[in-house]
Write a protein that holds these residues in place. Structure first.
Motif, PDB file in Angstrom:
ATOM      1  N   LEU A 230       0.861  -1.179   0.000  1.00 46.85           N
ATOM      2  CA  LEU A 230       0.000   0.000   0.000  1.00 46.85           C
ATOM      3  C   LEU A 230       0.900   1.233   0.000  1.00 46.85           C
ATOM      4  CD1 LEU A 230      -2.657  -1.062   2.669  1.00 46.85           C
ATOM      5  CD2 LEU A 230      -2.862  -1.153   0.184  1.00 46.85           C
ATOM      6  N   ASP A 382      -7.258   6.413   3.605  1.00 48.13           N
ATOM      7  CA  ASP A 382      -7.845   5.303   2.842  1.00 48.13           C
ATOM      8  C   ASP A 382      -7.144   3.990   3.135  1.00 48.13           C
ATOM      9  OD1 ASP A 382      -9.640   6.972   1.722  1.00 48.13           O
ATOM     10  OD2 ASP A 382      -8.821   6.925  -0.303  1.00 48.13           O
ATOM     11  N   HIS A 383      -5.823   4.029   3.151  1.00 50.79           N
ATOM     12  CA  HIS A 383      -5.088   2.793   3.364  1.00 50.79           C
ATOM     13  C   HIS A 383      -5.200   2.311   4.810  1.00 50.79           C
ATOM     14  CE1 HIS A 383      -2.570   3.812  -0.408  1.00 50.79           C
ATOM     15  NE2 HIS A 383      -3.578   3.012  -0.698  1.00 50.79           N
ATOM     16  N   GLN A 386      -8.471   0.644   4.938  1.00 52.36           N
ATOM     17  CA  GLN A 386      -8.431  -0.665   4.292  1.00 52.36           C
ATOM     18  C   GLN A 386      -7.817  -1.711   5.211  1.00 52.36           C
ATOM     19  OE1 GLN A 386      -6.640  -0.662   0.390  1.00 52.36           O
ATOM     20  NE2 GLN A 386      -6.267  -2.861   0.428  1.00 52.36           N
ATOM     21  N   ASP A 390      -9.795  -4.903   6.602  1.00 57.80           N
ATOM     22  CA  ASP A 390      -9.285  -6.254   6.334  1.00 57.80           C
ATOM     23  C   ASP A 390      -9.102  -7.046   7.628  1.00 57.80           C
ATOM     24  OD1 ASP A 390      -9.283  -5.695   3.659  1.00 57.80           O
ATOM     25  OD2 ASP A 390      -7.127  -5.319   3.515  1.00 57.80           O
ATOM     26  N   THR A 863     -12.092   2.633  -8.359  1.00 59.48           N
ATOM     27  CA  THR A 863     -11.053   2.642  -7.323  1.00 59.48           C
ATOM     28  C   THR A 863     -11.427   3.590  -6.193  1.00 59.48           C
ATOM     29  OG1 THR A 863      -9.323   2.097  -8.925  1.00 59.48           O
ATOM     30  CG2 THR A 863      -8.622   3.109  -6.856  1.00 59.48           C
ATOM     31  N   GLU A 866     -14.564   2.266  -4.208  1.00 62.88           N
ATOM     32  CA  GLU A 866     -14.216   1.070  -3.435  1.00 62.88           C
ATOM     33  C   GLU A 866     -13.439   1.433  -2.179  1.00 62.88           C
ATOM     34  OE1 GLU A 866     -15.081  -2.051  -3.655  1.00 62.88           O
ATOM     35  OE2 GLU A 866     -16.247  -1.849  -5.502  1.00 62.88           O
ATOM     36  N   SER A 867     -12.572   2.423  -2.283  1.00 63.43           N
ATOM     37  CA  SER A 867     -11.780   2.820  -1.112  1.00 63.43           C
ATOM     38  C   SER A 867     -12.677   3.381  -0.007  1.00 63.43           C
ATOM     39  CB  SER A 867     -10.721   3.857  -1.513  1.00 63.43           C
ATOM     40  OG  SER A 867     -11.322   5.073  -1.902  1.00 63.43           O
ATOM     41  N   HIS A 870     -14.400   0.950   2.703  1.00 64.92           N
ATOM     42  CA  HIS A 870     -13.658   0.432   3.857  1.00 64.92           C
ATOM     43  C   HIS A 870     -13.975   1.211   5.128  1.00 64.92           C
ATOM     44  CE1 HIS A 870     -10.657  -0.938   0.625  1.00 64.92           C
ATOM     45  NE2 HIS A 870     -11.272  -2.009   1.080  1.00 64.92           N
TER      46      HIS A 870
END
Length: 894
Positions: A230, A382-383, A386, A390, A863, A866-867, A870
């Motif tokens: 990422l 965002d990351h 995510q 997850d 993209t 979708e982000s 999360h």
């Protein structure tokens, strides 16, 4: 007496071996074989020096060394007693056959037999070698004798001497990243393998270089990535025009992963070298090995001198001139500044990317290298979202921002926090963050383990300075920090010295305008070092509150400072100032307002509090309930306000009359009781002076409530009439707004000495009129754009973003996708990001994804949307995001 093998066996195993003679024979046999294999390894170590063409093992002799013009047959003997003729007679006799082969021309070169033994010659054999009939081409090499050729290894008395000699020789082999002893054992094992028949039992000039590569040239490569990579925020390019760069960050910052991932997409060849496994003085030699392996030909490698360290690196570099070479040198914090500078100077034509952790002498370190350290910025929201999703612990935007503040967004720390939330906090990331902030978490984190050692090594003054910056939470000027430090008896010089130490360790960060703050990842830990005396803590809070108030009243009203000051007012029970702050319209536009509800509730419920303070607290709570669309809470709070007003009418003035009427009209609007709504308006109006600001505010509240009650025509009429009134009051005409920039309008208002609060109220009137006309499907001209401009001018950012979103939709409807994207990218997204409007930021991004789909860029649209999935958002917003995702797919299908 020396120990025998059976003595050793009995000593270690308790019971002697059954057949002691067999044990003696076996150990002697293995000692002999190992001696022979070590001698062969020694010849391999001397291969280049000797100019050997071939080294044969276990052919006509134990070893055969083929050189230019000569052929040496080497028999290796190990004995426990002096050498006798009987020990070597067979070898001498067999050599006669080899000699004949050479004489007949069947084998080239002059033959010579060299018998290598670990013991001296017996008296009789010694006499025989001096006789005239002793063959000239047979030589006995013992530990007491000099080898017949300079390159030949000497005879050793025992295995230990042989191992020591080979180890010293192996230390001279170029590119030895292995320890010399390890290299010796590997070469000996390779000889054993050849003795089994592998490779025709021969080592040749063509293969020896390859043999060295096999055992010495074990090339490093970038570590494999443990997870799908990422990217971090605003990642720098791996290679730039700079010849030497230093990328620094705490352990866990993702430096190596960044370089490994970037290398996969780099068009130039890269050499990776990790200094961790080597002693500092071995780094230069190991790096030379890597470079030679990747960039030098076999002939160039063969031609390198026997050298070590920096001399070997310099020799390799001479072959690199004109070759584009780039190196990623990892964990350079293990090297001192002098050694690293020597390496960078030796590799004068090579581009170097240095990766390392902060160090106390980093300022000096960087100055030595003539470079400015660079940093990775950590993961963006965002990351982080995510990774949490997850891990099964999704979080809302505010919690994600809080986690980034706690971890700096450093990949290792974020992943560790996600696991902590999952395993110890029932997937409740918000609760985990509260525990981390309060330092009440019981499970250790990687972040604590990594950083605690660093903090414990700091001097007390540096610990205290770091704790003060942690207390502040927002960046401070040097003078502000010095004022705060005074309460801890920390002198200005100690404070300055501590800042230098913290900067060198990467704990400190400098921002624009001469401000200083802590690296986010260190903030929670640094707070542990705040002086624990309650009186000192309270005084620090008061001093910081005063510092922030002074800066805010002097014009430094950043959102972060305002938020921190508001929280300090609540923490230090400065209720009067807090309520004064909460009486302003802009208070309710701030993200921090809802966080002050507990303090406001405490004041509102306190019967001992002044009635006016209770009134202000109830008003603030009612306004927050309106913003949250909590109708039940607003109704309850309005009833409490009314009861309080009836009991203390003598305390109320104009402001309180307008406030109470506003909440009452909202209640009537929710029940669609227009008669009661207008009656409340008229009752309050009677108590207000004509043409007063209070009457204008009351009139706007009436219009807003009529709109809420779906009386759009009446609301629109009132809003437009009020807009004209505010325009006149501000001294503005249409031409002052139409086609002008925000700066030009600001200049016009400043010249008229206008109140920016009235500017915001004008924007409210225009925005309300636009909202009504949308419901009536009527044209509203440029009113929305003018409202947006005025909101920007008055810094009402939430309103600015909300009306801007509507305008972006208008552009899309008109088919002007470029204008819509420019508005979203250049105005709305930056405002939402900079002002911390997390909920609106996600909404704007979802809207932007739809606009991207309208432009045909479906990949980018998917993209982006979708982000956002999360994030853990309220159900209505989640429903809206999914609706927009569906719209994107609909557009993609055409």
């Amino acid at each position: 007496m020396p120990k025998t093998p059976e003595d050793s066996h009995a000593g270690r195993h308790g019971d002697p071996v059954i057949d002691a003679d067999q044990l003696v024979r076996i150990t002697s046999l293995h000692r002999g074989f190992l001696y022979q294999h070590l001698y062969a390894a020694a010849c391999l170590l001397r291969f280049k020096t000797a100019g050997l063409h071939t080294l044969l093992v276990e052919r006509d002799e134990d070893l055969e060394a083929v050189l230019s013009g000569r052929h040496l047959y080497l028999q290796v003997k190990t004995r426990s007693k002096p050498l006798q003729w009987g020990d070597i007679s067979g070898a001498v006799d067999n050599f006669a056959a080899a000699r004949t082969r050479h004489t007949e021309g069947k084998r080239p070169g002059h033959p010579q037999l060299v018998i290598v033994a670990n013991v001296p010659l017996g008296p009789k054999l010694a006499t025989m070698t001096t006789a005239t009939d002793w063959p000239d081409d047979v030589t006995l090499l013992t530990p007491q004798a000099t080898p017949p050729e300079d390159w030949l290894p000497p005879a050793w008395t025992d295995l230990e001497e042989g191992i020591a000699w080979c180890t010293r020789e192996a230390a001279q082999v170029p590119f030895s990243s292995l320890s010399p002893l390890t290299l010796v054992w590997k070469l000996a094992a390779r000889v054993v393998y050849a003795c089994t028949g592998h490779g025709n039992q021969a080592f040749t000039a063509d293969t020896v270089e390859g043999l060295y590569e096999q055992f010495v040239q074990e090339l490093q490569d970038f570590p494999a990535l443990d997870h799908d990579y990422l990217p971090q925020a605003d990642e720098p390019d791996l290679l730039t025009d700079a010849r030497v760069r230093l990328i620094t960050g705490f352990s866990g910052a993702g430096k190596t992963a960044w370089a490994a991932h970037a290398a996969q997409h780099c068009p130039e060849p890269l050499t990776y070298f990790d200094t961790t496994a080597l002693a500092a003085d071995a780094v230069a030699g190991g790096l030379a090995r890597e470079l030679a392996a990747r960039h030098l030909t076999a002939d160039q490698r063969t031609g390198l001198p026997h050298a070590v360290g920096i001399d070997l690196l310099r020799a390799v570099h001479q072959h690199l001139t004109g070759t584009p070479v780039a190196i990623v040198l990892d964990n350079v914090h293990h090297l001192n500044a002098t050694d690293l500078k020597q390496i960078t100077q030796t590799l004068a034509t090579v581009r170097l990317v240095l990766l390392g952790q902060p160090r106390p002498d980093q300022t000096t370190y960087s100055a030595h290298l003539g470079i400015t350290p660079e940093f990775l910025n950590g993961w963006n929201a965002d990351h982080v979202a995510q990774v949490l999703a997850d891990a099964g612990a999704p979080a809302d935007a505010a919690t994600i921002d809080r986690l980034i503040t706690l971890t700096g967004g450093l990949p290792l720390y974020v992943r560790n926090a996600a696991q902590l939330a999952q395993n110890h906090y029932a997937q409740d990331t918000a609760r985990m963050c509260q525990a981390l902030i309060a330092r009440q978490h019981t499970a250790p984190t990687a972040q604590d383990l990594i950083l605690e050692e660093m903090f414990e090594g700091l001097a007390l003054q540096a610990q205290t300075t770091a704790s003060l910056l942690a207390l502040a939470e927002i960046p401070l000027t040097h003078d502000e920090l010095t004022r705060l430090a005074h309460d801890t008896s920390l002198s200005p010089s100690d404070c300055a010295r501590s800042l230098r130490t913290l900067a060198g360790l990467g704990i400190l960060q400098r921002t624009g305008g001469g401000l200083t703050t802590l690296h986010d990842a260190t903030r929670a830990l640094a707070a542990d070092y705040i002086p624990h005396h309650l009186g000192t803590q309270h005084q620090l809070d008061l001093t910081l509150s005063t510092i922030l108030h002074d800066s805010l009243t002097s014009g430094s009203a950043s959102t972060g400072r305002l938020a921190r000051w508001a929280r300090l007012l609540a923490r230090t029970e400065q209720t009067e100032q807090l309520l004064s702050l909460a009486s302003h319209d802009y208070f309710f536009d701030q993200p921090f307002a809802a966080g002050l509800e507990p303090t406001l509730q405490m004041v509102a419920a306190d019967p001992a509090a002044r009635p006016i303070d209770r009134f202000d607290a109830l008003n603030a709570l009612a306004s927050l309930a309106l913003d949250a669309d909590d109708a039940a809470a607003h109704k309850q709070l309005t009833e409490e306000l009314t009861t309080l007003a009836d009991a203390h009418q003598q305390h109320w003035g104009i402001r309180e009359t307008v406030v109470l009427a506003g909440h009452q009209m909202h209640q009537h609007a929710d029940s669609h009781d227009i008669t009661a709504l207008n009656a409340a308006y008229l009752a309050a109006r009677k108590a207000l002076p004509k043409n007063s600001a209070a009457r204008r505010i009351l009139r706007y509240n009436q219009a807003k409530c009529l709109c809420r009650a779906e009386r759009y025509i009446q609301a629109d009429t009132i809003a437009l009439d009020l807009a004209e009134t505010y325009m006149a009051h501000l001294g503005l005409e249409d031409r002052d707004i139409v086609g002008t920039s925000v700066e030009q309008v600001a200049a016009r208002l400043e010249a008229a000495d206008a109140d920016l609060d009235d500017c915001k109220r004008l924007a409210d009137c225009l925005a309300l009129a636009v909202r009504c006309k949308r419901q009536l499907s009527q044209s509203f001209g440029l009113s929305a754009l003018h409202a947006m401009k005025l909101y920007q001018l008055s810094q009402a950012w939430r309103h600015f973003v909300i009306i801007g979103q509507d305008i972006a939709d208008d552009f899309v409807e008109l088919g002007d996708l470029q204008q819509a994207m420019e508005l979203l990218d250049n105005a709305l997204l930056p405002a939402a990001q900079q002002q911390g409007l997390g909920d609106l930021l996600l909404a704007v991004r979802a809207q932007r994804a739809v606009v991207l789909a309208h432009t045909g860029d479906f990949a980018a649209a998917r993209t982006e949307i979708e982000s956002l999935l999360h994030y853990n958002v309220p159900p209505p917003q989640a429903q809206e995001i999914n609706k927009q995702k569906g719209l994107i797919e609909h557009l993609a299908r055409g």
